[in-house]
Design an enzyme around this catalytic site. Sequence first.
Site, PDB file in Angstrom:
ATOM      1  N   PRO A  18       0.847  -1.193   0.000  1.00  0.00           N
ATOM      2  CA  PRO A  18       0.000   0.000   0.000  1.00  0.00           C
ATOM      3  C   PRO A  18       0.883   1.244   0.000  1.00  0.00           C
ATOM      4  O   PRO A  18       1.642   1.458   0.941  1.00  0.00           O
ATOM      5  CB  PRO A  18      -0.776  -0.120   1.324  1.00  0.00           C
ATOM      6  CG  PRO A  18       0.053  -1.016   2.195  1.00  0.00           C
ATOM      7  CD  PRO A  18       0.910  -1.858   1.311  1.00  0.00           C
ATOM      8  N   GLN A  72      -6.366  -0.783   3.981  1.00  0.00           N
ATOM      9  CA  GLN A  72      -5.421  -0.471   5.059  1.00  0.00           C
ATOM     10  C   GLN A  72      -5.823   0.822   5.759  1.00  0.00           C
ATOM     11  O   GLN A  72      -6.076   1.836   5.103  1.00  0.00           O
ATOM     12  CB  GLN A  72      -3.984  -0.333   4.532  1.00  0.00           C
ATOM     13  CG  GLN A  72      -2.996  -0.259   5.701  1.00  0.00           C
ATOM     14  CD  GLN A  72      -1.569   0.061   5.278  1.00  0.00           C
ATOM     15  OE1 GLN A  72      -1.285   1.183   4.873  1.00  0.00           O
ATOM     16  NE2 GLN A  72      -0.679  -0.906   5.402  1.00  0.00           N
ATOM     17  N   CYS A 102       4.170   3.257   8.738  1.00  0.00           N
ATOM     18  CA  CYS A 102       4.449   4.506   8.021  1.00  0.00           C
ATOM     19  C   CYS A 102       5.372   5.400   8.851  1.00  0.00           C
ATOM     20  O   CYS A 102       5.062   5.753   9.987  1.00  0.00           O
ATOM     21  CB  CYS A 102       3.157   5.253   7.717  1.00  0.00           C
ATOM     22  SG  CYS A 102       3.481   6.791   6.816  1.00  0.00           S
ATOM     23  N   LYS A 141       0.952  -4.399   8.941  1.00  0.00           N
ATOM     24  CA  LYS A 141       2.241  -4.072   8.319  1.00  0.00           C
ATOM     25  C   LYS A 141       3.003  -3.176   9.288  1.00  0.00           C
ATOM     26  O   LYS A 141       2.457  -2.192   9.793  1.00  0.00           O
ATOM     27  CB  LYS A 141       2.047  -3.354   6.985  1.00  0.00           C
ATOM     28  CG  LYS A 141       3.357  -3.053   6.269  1.00  0.00           C
ATOM     29  CD  LYS A 141       3.135  -2.621   4.819  1.00  0.00           C
ATOM     30  CE  LYS A 141       4.459  -2.559   4.071  1.00  0.00           C
ATOM     31  NZ  LYS A 141       5.192  -1.310   4.273  1.00  0.00           N
ATOM     32  N   HIS A 171       8.583  -4.627   7.204  1.00  0.00           N
ATOM     33  CA  HIS A 171       9.553  -3.876   6.397  1.00  0.00           C
ATOM     34  C   HIS A 171      10.879  -3.902   7.157  1.00  0.00           C
ATOM     35  O   HIS A 171      10.922  -3.561   8.345  1.00  0.00           O
ATOM     36  CB  HIS A 171       9.069  -2.439   6.196  1.00  0.00           C
ATOM     37  CG  HIS A 171       9.981  -1.612   5.346  1.00  0.00           C
ATOM     38  ND1 HIS A 171       9.644  -1.242   4.057  1.00  0.00           N
ATOM     39  CD2 HIS A 171      11.214  -1.093   5.570  1.00  0.00           C
ATOM     40  CE1 HIS A 171      10.648  -0.519   3.546  1.00  0.00           C
ATOM     41  NE2 HIS A 171      11.599  -0.423   4.458  1.00  0.00           N
ATOM     42  N   ASN A 204       9.311  -7.296   3.357  1.00  0.00           N
ATOM     43  CA  ASN A 204       9.156  -6.100   2.529  1.00  0.00           C
ATOM     44  C   ASN A 204      10.391  -5.225   2.686  1.00  0.00           C
ATOM     45  O   ASN A 204      10.973  -5.150   3.763  1.00  0.00           O
ATOM     46  CB  ASN A 204       7.888  -5.342   2.971  1.00  0.00           C
ATOM     47  CG  ASN A 204       7.723  -3.980   2.314  1.00  0.00           C
ATOM     48  OD1 ASN A 204       7.578  -2.971   2.984  1.00  0.00           O
ATOM     49  ND2 ASN A 204       7.761  -3.933   1.007  1.00  0.00           N
ATOM     50  N   ASP A 206      13.251  -3.281  -0.360  1.00  0.00           N
ATOM     51  CA  ASP A 206      14.401  -3.427  -1.269  1.00  0.00           C
ATOM     52  C   ASP A 206      14.316  -4.562  -2.281  1.00  0.00           C
ATOM     53  O   ASP A 206      15.298  -4.827  -2.972  1.00  0.00           O
ATOM     54  CB  ASP A 206      15.725  -3.572  -0.495  1.00  0.00           C
ATOM     55  CG  ASP A 206      16.132  -2.304   0.228  1.00  0.00           C
ATOM     56  OD1 ASP A 206      15.428  -1.284   0.070  1.00  0.00           O
ATOM     57  OD2 ASP A 206      17.137  -2.330   0.956  1.00  0.00           O
ATOM     58  N   ARG A 229       8.097   0.067  -4.080  1.00  0.00           N
ATOM     59  CA  ARG A 229       8.656   1.048  -5.023  1.00  0.00           C
ATOM     60  C   ARG A 229       9.102   0.443  -6.357  1.00  0.00           C
ATOM     61  O   ARG A 229       9.018   1.088  -7.395  1.00  0.00           O
ATOM     62  CB  ARG A 229       9.812   1.793  -4.354  1.00  0.00           C
ATOM     63  CG  ARG A 229       9.349   2.769  -3.283  1.00  0.00           C
ATOM     64  CD  ARG A 229      10.496   3.376  -2.507  1.00  0.00           C
ATOM     65  NE  ARG A 229      11.177   2.410  -1.651  1.00  0.00           N
ATOM     66  CZ  ARG A 229      12.324   2.633  -1.033  1.00  0.00           C
ATOM     67  NH1 ARG A 229      12.935   3.798  -1.183  1.00  0.00           N
ATOM     68  NH2 ARG A 229      12.865   1.717  -0.256  1.00  0.00           N
TER      69      ARG A 229
END
Length: 328
Positions: A18, A72, A102, A141, A171, A204, A206, A229
């Site tokens: 997301p 989300q 985030c 997440k 992440h 998550n 890279d 990304r």
Amino acid sequence: MVKIGNIELGEFPLLLAPMEDVSDPPFRYVCKKNGADLMYTEFISSEGLIRDAAKSVQKLDIFEYERPIGIQIFGSNIESMREATEIATKANPDLIDINYGCPVKNVACKGAGASLLQDIDKMVKMTAAVVKSTHLPVTVKTRLGWDDDTKNVYEVAERLQDVGIQALTIHGRTRSQMYKGVADWTLIREIKRNPRIQIPIFGNGDVDSVQKAYDWRREFEIDGIMIGRASIGYPWIFREIKHFFNTGEILAGPTIAERLDVCRTHFDKSIEWKGEKQGIFEMRRHYANYFKGLSNSKEIRMKLVSLNSVSEIHAVLEEIKDLYLEEV
């Protein structure tokens, strides 16, 4: 077979992250077409939802072809998150995801997103409230921790599983790293190896190539990979990774004609969803990524962002296509 609740995601699912101002329905459409197994909406403010803010409500738009899809949400107030969960559930997604990852200032500094990594007790209470407010599976997440001194995601994984989450995406950075440095997946592997953990664990951060996806799948033992990304302007990354997993062969990258066709599809879906004026405006951020690496990509982008009508943009995309086909 990886499952979230009753949702079957295949042997090793690839998830679309997301991403704010990116993961809207037009972008999700082209990623789904290229093999994304599970997708999420952009993150939605719980306060915005309960106030019926137009921008937040519009982000609830989901379509049948996107399934399975998660909505989300994020926020700092437990009661607001509970109410937002009830509103999001009515939009009929396949699952609800909570954003505890985030890192951006106007989210984290208001006590939401990654900020909750500084208060695990509150995070656990908030998660329990969300789980109790919906019949849908709830996933989370998050990041490794707030900073290098507080990498507490191992504890987070256990405690959130205990209150009912059904999958966890991690992440491999702390909040203080933002998106800098290199993602570290070693702690993700430790969580996956924890005998107490029974839910799917997704990695998550890279993953930007077929080889990296293949190597990290084996090295870090995760149940699936979330890609963010690297998919912007390159939705083909999902099909390329899947092809390599299935055949051991590197699939040829998209042709110029394919790039243009997918860009046009993305553009048309943008107009369809947002209307002509907004659709044209929001598509402008994507052109540079679709044409990255082409000899005159800057000129193409400058021309496309200067246009204000659907027919003109279609005409330019056709011109470019004809030009490149002639060169081939």
